[in-house]
Motif scaffolding. Structure first.
Motif, mmCIF file in Angstrom:
data_model
loop_
_atom_site.group_PDB
_atom_site.id
_atom_site.type_symbol
_atom_site.label_atom_id
_atom_site.label_comp_id
_atom_site.label_asym_id
_atom_site.label_seq_id
_atom_site.Cartn_x
_atom_site.Cartn_y
_atom_site.Cartn_z
ATOM 1 N N SER A 213 0.813 -1.227 0.000
ATOM 2 C CA SER A 213 0.000 0.000 0.000
ATOM 3 C C SER A 213 0.838 1.265 0.000
ATOM 4 N N ASP A 214 1.963 1.209 0.724
ATOM 5 C CA ASP A 214 2.767 2.432 0.831
ATOM 6 C C ASP A 214 3.511 2.765 -0.461
ATOM 7 N N VAL A 215 3.553 1.819 -1.424
ATOM 8 C CA VAL A 215 4.243 2.121 -2.693
ATOM 9 C C VAL A 215 3.281 1.994 -3.882
ATOM 10 N N VAL A 216 2.001 2.158 -3.608
ATOM 11 C CA VAL A 216 0.985 1.929 -4.649
ATOM 12 C C VAL A 216 1.195 2.812 -5.877
ATOM 13 N N ALA A 217 1.730 4.044 -5.664
ATOM 14 C CA ALA A 217 1.914 4.971 -6.787
ATOM 15 C C ALA A 217 3.378 5.043 -7.233
ATOM 16 N N THR A 218 4.189 4.124 -6.736
ATOM 17 C CA THR A 218 5.622 4.122 -7.088
ATOM 18 C C THR A 218 5.837 3.330 -8.377
ATOM 19 N N GLU A 219 6.720 3.863 -9.228
ATOM 20 C CA GLU A 219 7.054 3.164 -10.468
ATOM 21 C C GLU A 219 7.825 1.883 -10.133
ATOM 22 N N ALA A 220 7.514 0.824 -10.838
ATOM 23 C CA ALA A 220 8.138 -0.467 -10.532
ATOM 24 C C ALA A 220 9.658 -0.411 -10.627
ATOM 25 N N SER A 221 10.183 0.450 -11.514
ATOM 26 C CA SER A 221 11.643 0.532 -11.685
ATOM 27 C C SER A 221 12.335 0.994 -10.396
ATOM 28 N N ASN A 222 11.561 1.605 -9.493
ATOM 29 C CA ASN A 222 12.159 2.097 -8.242
ATOM 30 C C ASN A 222 12.010 1.108 -7.081
ATOM 31 N N LEU A 223 11.503 -0.077 -7.368
ATOM 32 C CA LEU A 223 11.270 -1.036 -6.277
ATOM 33 C C LEU A 223 12.357 -2.105 -6.226
ATOM 34 N N PRO A 224 12.729 -2.548 -5.011
ATOM 35 C CA PRO A 224 13.695 -3.647 -4.895
ATOM 36 C C PRO A 224 13.035 -4.986 -5.259
ATOM 37 N N LEU A 225 13.865 -5.992 -5.477
ATOM 38 C CA LEU A 225 13.372 -7.304 -5.928
ATOM 39 C C LEU A 225 12.258 -7.871 -5.039
ATOM 40 N N GLY A 226 12.444 -7.746 -3.708
ATOM 41 C CA GLY A 226 11.454 -8.315 -2.788
ATOM 42 C C GLY A 226 10.064 -7.754 -3.041
ATOM 43 N N LYS A 227 10.014 -6.441 -3.309
ATOM 44 C CA LYS A 227 8.707 -5.813 -3.536
ATOM 45 C C LYS A 227 8.186 -6.136 -4.939
ATOM 46 N N LEU A 228 9.082 -6.323 -5.883
ATOM 47 C CA LEU A 228 8.635 -6.696 -7.241
ATOM 48 C C LEU A 228 7.991 -8.088 -7.225
ATOM 49 N N ARG A 229 8.549 -8.985 -6.396
ATOM 50 C CA ARG A 229 7.946 -10.327 -6.293
ATOM 51 C C ARG A 229 6.551 -10.213 -5.671
ATOM 52 N N LEU A 230 6.385 -9.310 -4.709
ATOM 53 C CA LEU A 230 5.063 -9.097 -4.095
ATOM 54 C C LEU A 230 4.097 -8.484 -5.103
ATOM 55 N N LEU A 231 4.625 -7.628 -5.963
ATOM 56 C CA LEU A 231 3.787 -7.008 -7.001
ATOM 57 C C LEU A 231 3.269 -8.081 -7.970
ATOM 58 N N GLU A 232 4.139 -8.986 -8.372
ATOM 59 C CA GLU A 232 3.696 -10.063 -9.264
ATOM 60 C C GLU A 232 2.610 -10.905 -8.598
ATOM 61 N N LEU A 233 2.793 -11.094 -7.308
ATOM 62 C CA LEU A 233 1.815 -11.876 -6.549
ATOM 63 C C LEU A 233 0.461 -11.152 -6.533
ATOM 64 N N ALA A 234 0.487 -9.842 -6.261
ATOM 65 C CA ALA A 234 -0.761 -9.056 -6.222
ATOM 66 C C ALA A 234 -1.449 -9.098 -7.586
ATOM 67 N N ARG A 235 -0.672 -8.975 -8.642
ATOM 68 C CA ARG A 235 -1.263 -8.972 -9.994
ATOM 69 C C ARG A 235 -1.929 -10.314 -10.300
ATOM 70 N N ALA A 236 -1.266 -11.401 -9.903
ATOM 71 C CA ALA A 236 -1.847 -12.734 -10.141
ATOM 72 C C ALA A 236 -3.114 -12.919 -9.297
ATOM 73 N N LEU A 237 -3.080 -12.440 -8.065
ATOM 74 C CA LEU A 237 -4.232 -12.609 -7.169
ATOM 75 C C LEU A 237 -5.438 -11.785 -7.623
#
Ligand SMILES: Nc1ncnc2c1ncn2[C@@H]1O[C@H](COP(=O)(O)OP(=O)(O)OP(=O)(O)O)[C@@H](O)[C@H]1O
Length: 260
Positions: A143-167
């Motif tokens: 939630s705290d990075v909802v408006a952050t561009e993916a290029s600015n996120l570390p790997l751990g958060k990118l994996r969570l993003l993929e999870l959210a998109r699949a869910l």
């Protein structure tokens, strides 16, 4: 417990290479099922067949009581199955919210209709998708990075993003392809808790994972492949003490993970 996914006698050949040979197993509703094996055992190939990247050469794949590998709609991942990828598939120049929404737009007509032409129903549908996306972003802790561009996120958060998109596509079956790859111990622990929480929400999960501690901790059942064939199936405890499994892992080259 009913079978959500059934893989029956599946063989996949790439020219002369047999990636999967006469593999049969099921994924039960409400379970976390693991698919493990040394490098080249055929895990990704199996995942790709279940998620409709390509069909089996022989055998059948059944989902929710229907054979799916011969349906015209099998060309896209069968409705009700979503997945994450070992090599991240996020859009780097999009925000977290946009990344989750883009996966949903492909499922509706309203995404390709000009704003002025949208009907009330389409606008409501979009509103619902937006709420749904935000709910899953919150669930995975982004939630705290909802408006952050993916290029600015570390790997751990990118994996969570993929999870959210699949869910957000509301799957009955979620395929996780090495979701913990590259994560540190703390992140892996958090991922394990998240996967169990997803299962507790009624979504069945099928994981390919090299991190044996993670697999053994979260899985209800584990299927073991070696050189394309299923060599064992059972609870983590049963699989760990299975002679063929120990042999398959000890026979792997030194830089590969050995079952612990
Ligand atoms: N598109 C392809 N064309 C030709 N051979 C392939 C293809 N995809 C996979 N293979 C071969 O099929 C076998 C199984 O590969 P697969 O990637 O499914 O194994 P894996 O268990 O996922 O391995 P890893 O743990 O290293 O990811 C390997 O011998 C691989 O080289």
């Amino acid at each position: 417990m009913s079978n959500l996914l059934e893989v029956k006698g599946v063989t996949k050949r790439f020219g002369g290479v047999i990636a999967n040979k006469d593999v049969t197993f099921s994924v039960e509703t409400g379970n976390i099922t693991g698919l493990i094996g040394p490098n080249g055992a055929g895990k990704s190939t199996m995942f790709n067949m279940v998620s409709a990247v390509f069909p089996p050469t022989e055998g059948e794949i059944w989902f929710q009581g229907k054979r799916i590998d011969q349906l015209p709609s099998y060309k896209v991942a069968p409705l009700g199955i979503s997945r994450t990828f070992q090599n991240l598939q996020v859009f780097k120049t999009m925000t977290v919210l946009e990344n989750v929404m883009v996966g949903l737009h492909t499922k509706t007509k309203s995404g390709i209709v000009a704003a002025a032409l949208k009907t009330k129903k389409m606008r409501q549908e979009e509103e619902d998708m937006y709420e749904n996306a935000l709910q899953w972003i919150d669930f995975v802790g982004l939630s705290d990075v909802v408006a952050t561009e993916a290029s600015n996120l570390p790997l751990g958060k990118l994996r969570l993003l993929e999870l959210a998109r699949a869910l957000a596509t509301s799957p009955s079956l979620l395929l996780l392809d090495e979701i913990a790859a590259g994560l540190n111990n703390q992140e892996t622990l958090e991922m394990a808790n998240l996967i169990k929480a997803i299962r507790d929400k009624g979504i069945s999960i099928f994981v390919v994972e090299h991190d044996m501690d993670l697999v053994m901790t979260i899985c209800d059942k584990i299927i073991v492949l070696d050189q394309g064939e299923k060599i064992a199936e059972g609870t983590p405890k049963e699989v760990q003490s299975n002679e063929r499994v120990v042999e398959a892992y000890l026979g792997a080259s030194e830089d590969e993970e050995v079952i612990s």
